[in-house]
Design a protein around this motif. Structure first.
Motif, mmCIF file in Angstrom:
data_model
loop_
_atom_site.group_PDB
_atom_site.id
_atom_site.type_symbol
_atom_site.label_atom_id
_atom_site.label_comp_id
_atom_site.label_asym_id
_atom_site.label_seq_id
_atom_site.Cartn_x
_atom_site.Cartn_y
_atom_site.Cartn_z
ATOM 1 N N VAL A 100 -7.523 50.975 44.670
ATOM 2 C CA VAL A 100 -8.455 50.857 45.793
ATOM 3 C C VAL A 100 -9.718 50.068 45.424
ATOM 4 O O VAL A 100 -10.110 49.159 46.173
ATOM 5 N N PRO A 101 -10.392 50.367 44.305
ATOM 6 C CA PRO A 101 -11.586 49.578 43.983
ATOM 7 C C PRO A 101 -11.284 48.089 43.833
ATOM 8 O O PRO A 101 -12.096 47.246 44.209
ATOM 9 N N GLY A 102 -10.114 47.771 43.298
ATOM 10 C CA GLY A 102 -9.744 46.365 43.146
ATOM 11 C C GLY A 102 -9.610 45.663 44.481
ATOM 12 O O GLY A 102 -10.072 44.525 44.653
ATOM 13 N N LEU A 103 -9.000 46.334 45.432
ATOM 14 C CA LEU A 103 -8.855 45.742 46.764
ATOM 15 C C LEU A 103 -10.209 45.581 47.449
ATOM 16 O O LEU A 103 -10.482 44.557 48.086
ATOM 17 N N ALA A 104 -11.079 46.582 47.302
ATOM 18 C CA ALA A 104 -12.423 46.492 47.877
ATOM 19 C C ALA A 104 -13.209 45.346 47.233
ATOM 20 O O ALA A 104 -13.951 44.629 47.901
ATOM 21 N N THR A 105 -13.015 45.165 45.949
ATOM 22 C CA THR A 105 -13.699 44.088 45.238
ATOM 23 C C THR A 105 -13.232 42.726 45.722
ATOM 24 O O THR A 105 -14.036 41.808 45.894
ATOM 25 N N LEU A 106 -11.920 42.590 45.932
ATOM 26 C CA LEU A 106 -11.402 41.311 46.420
ATOM 27 C C LEU A 106 -12.015 40.959 47.780
ATOM 28 O O LEU A 106 -12.372 39.807 48.025
ATOM 29 N N TRP A 107 -12.151 41.949 48.639
ATOM 30 C CA TRP A 107 -12.765 41.712 49.944
ATOM 31 C C TRP A 107 -14.232 41.287 49.789
ATOM 32 O O TRP A 107 -14.688 40.338 50.416
ATOM 33 N N THR A 108 -14.968 41.992 48.942
ATOM 34 C CA THR A 108 -16.376 41.668 48.720
ATOM 35 C C THR A 108 -16.514 40.283 48.092
ATOM 36 O O THR A 108 -17.403 39.511 48.457
ATOM 37 N N ALA A 109 -15.631 39.959 47.150
ATOM 38 C CA ALA A 109 -15.667 38.639 46.510
ATOM 39 C C ALA A 109 -15.391 37.539 47.531
ATOM 40 O O ALA A 109 -16.048 36.482 47.505
ATOM 41 N N TRP A 110 -14.456 37.771 48.420
ATOM 42 C CA TRP A 110 -14.151 36.784 49.451
ATOM 43 C C TRP A 110 -15.399 36.502 50.294
ATOM 44 O O TRP A 110 -15.706 35.349 50.598
ATOM 45 N N GLN A 111 -16.120 37.550 50.644
ATOM 46 C CA GLN A 111 -17.345 37.374 51.423
ATOM 47 C C GLN A 111 -18.394 36.605 50.625
ATOM 48 O O GLN A 111 -19.108 35.769 51.162
ATOM 49 N N LYS A 112 -18.461 36.874 49.312
ATOM 50 C CA LYS A 112 -19.452 36.213 48.449
ATOM 51 C C LYS A 112 -19.114 34.726 48.258
ATOM 52 O O LYS A 112 -20.009 33.906 48.117
ATOM 53 N N PHE A 113 -17.813 34.387 48.265
ATOM 54 C CA PHE A 113 -17.413 32.981 48.161
ATOM 55 C C PHE A 113 -17.983 32.180 49.332
ATOM 56 O O PHE A 113 -18.355 31.026 49.172
ATOM 57 N N ASN A 114 -18.055 32.812 50.494
ATOM 58 C CA ASN A 114 -18.560 32.131 51.684
ATOM 59 C C ASN A 114 -20.075 31.953 51.666
ATOM 60 O O ASN A 114 -20.590 31.000 52.243
ATOM 61 N N ILE A 115 -20.791 32.885 51.024
ATOM 62 C CA ILE A 115 -22.252 32.801 50.891
ATOM 63 C C ILE A 115 -22.597 33.098 49.424
ATOM 64 O O ILE A 115 -22.923 34.221 49.067
ATOM 65 N N PRO A 116 -22.502 32.091 48.555
ATOM 66 C CA PRO A 116 -22.655 32.316 47.105
ATOM 67 C C PRO A 116 -24.105 32.429 46.626
ATOM 68 O O PRO A 116 -24.598 31.590 45.893
ATOM 69 N N VAL A 117 -24.782 33.496 47.033
ATOM 70 C CA VAL A 117 -26.160 33.734 46.594
ATOM 71 C C VAL A 117 -26.111 34.615 45.342
ATOM 72 O O VAL A 117 -25.464 35.666 45.349
ATOM 73 N N PRO A 118 -26.778 34.212 44.262
ATOM 74 C CA PRO A 118 -26.744 35.043 43.053
ATOM 75 C C PRO A 118 -27.514 36.354 43.253
ATOM 76 O O PRO A 118 -28.532 36.388 43.952
ATOM 77 N N PRO A 119 -27.042 37.427 42.626
ATOM 78 C CA PRO A 119 -27.773 38.694 42.710
ATOM 79 C C PRO A 119 -29.029 38.636 41.840
ATOM 80 O O PRO A 119 -29.156 37.785 40.969
ATOM 81 N N GLN A 120 -29.945 39.559 42.070
ATOM 82 C CA GLN A 120 -31.173 39.651 41.278
ATOM 83 C C GLN A 120 -30.775 40.083 39.861
ATOM 84 O O GLN A 120 -30.255 41.179 39.664
ATOM 85 N N PRO A 121 -30.966 39.235 38.850
ATOM 86 C CA PRO A 121 -30.404 39.495 37.521
ATOM 87 C C PRO A 121 -30.982 40.706 36.784
ATOM 88 O O PRO A 121 -30.253 41.390 36.057
ATOM 89 N N ILE A 122 -32.266 40.992 36.939
ATOM 90 C CA ILE A 122 -32.844 42.130 36.211
ATOM 91 C C ILE A 122 -32.291 43.436 36.757
ATOM 92 O O ILE A 122 -31.882 44.324 35.995
ATOM 93 N N ALA A 123 -32.238 43.565 38.074
ATOM 94 C CA ALA A 123 -31.664 44.774 38.673
ATOM 95 C C ALA A 123 -30.188 44.915 38.309
ATOM 96 O O ALA A 123 -29.712 46.022 38.037
ATOM 97 N N LEU A 124 -29.463 43.796 38.289
ATOM 98 C CA LEU A 124 -28.046 43.803 37.900
ATOM 99 C C LEU A 124 -27.885 44.321 36.476
ATOM 100 O O LEU A 124 -27.065 45.198 36.202
#
Length: 193
Positions: A76-100
């Motif tokens: 399940v987490p893998g499938l959820a990740t694939l969906w989230t990654a697909w959304q990120k491919f469309n809007i490739p904004v980097p996350p805040q690195p320190i919080a990450l």
């Protein structure tokens, strides 16, 4: 019934549930695929450990069936990740690195603690305790990768790609853990038949 094992599994479940909330909030705030994948994995780990807690007193055959179900849950987490990654491919904004990076360090501390507590029991209780140990171990490895993605994003390459690659790697690792748990559960099921 092994009372220390039951206590350890309960502690691990509660730690996972608590850090799920923290990491999910950070992932949502900074838009991180890898933290989202890891937070969903924390929720999955809490669920798995609660199921293990319930099933520890069951017969080997019943535990084997739960082990097979847990193998599917690990996907399940893998499938959820694939969906989230697909959304990120469309809007490739980097996350805040320190919080990450900080969220990854906190997750690493939780997962190393859980793996350490479960290590003594990973060969006892069959596929169920093996699932719990493998999950904590894999999560600690994933957390190191999340920390690295945060550092790369902060210091070398301000891009969404390090986060995306780590998120997809977490999905692949969960799929491999699911395969291992499925195989152990099938062997238990055959042995009992």
């Amino acid at each position: 019934m092994n009372l220390p094992l039951r206590r350890i599994v309960l502690i691990v479940a509660l730690l996972n549930l608590a850090y799920f909330g923290i990491e999910f909030a950070v992932a949502f705030t900074i838009g991180s695929v890898s933290l989202f994948a890891d937070s969903v994995d924390f929720l999955e780990d809490a669920s798995v450990n609660l199921l293990i807690l319930l099933a520890l007193g069951w017969s080997l055959r019943a535990r084997a069936k739960v082990g097979m179900a847990l193998a599917l849950i690990l996907l399940v987490p893998g499938l959820a990740t694939l969906w989230t990654a697909w959304q990120k491919f469309n809007i490739p904004v980097p996350p805040q690195p320190i919080a990450l990076t900080l969220a990854g360090l906190g997750a690493l501390a939780v997962n190393l603690s859980c793996a350490w507590m479960l290590a003594a029991y990973r060969h006892h209780g069959g596929s169920l305790t093996k699932a719990a140990f493998l999950s904590a171990r894999n999560d600690a490895i994933a957390n190191i990768a999340i920390i690295a993605a945060g550092l790369v994003t902060a210091l070398l390459w301000r891009s969404a790609w390090p986060d995306l690659v780590v998120g997809l790697g977490i999905a692949a690792m969960n799929a491999d853990a699911a395969r291992e748990v499925w195989q152990a559960a099938r062997e238990e099921h055959r042995a009992e038949a």
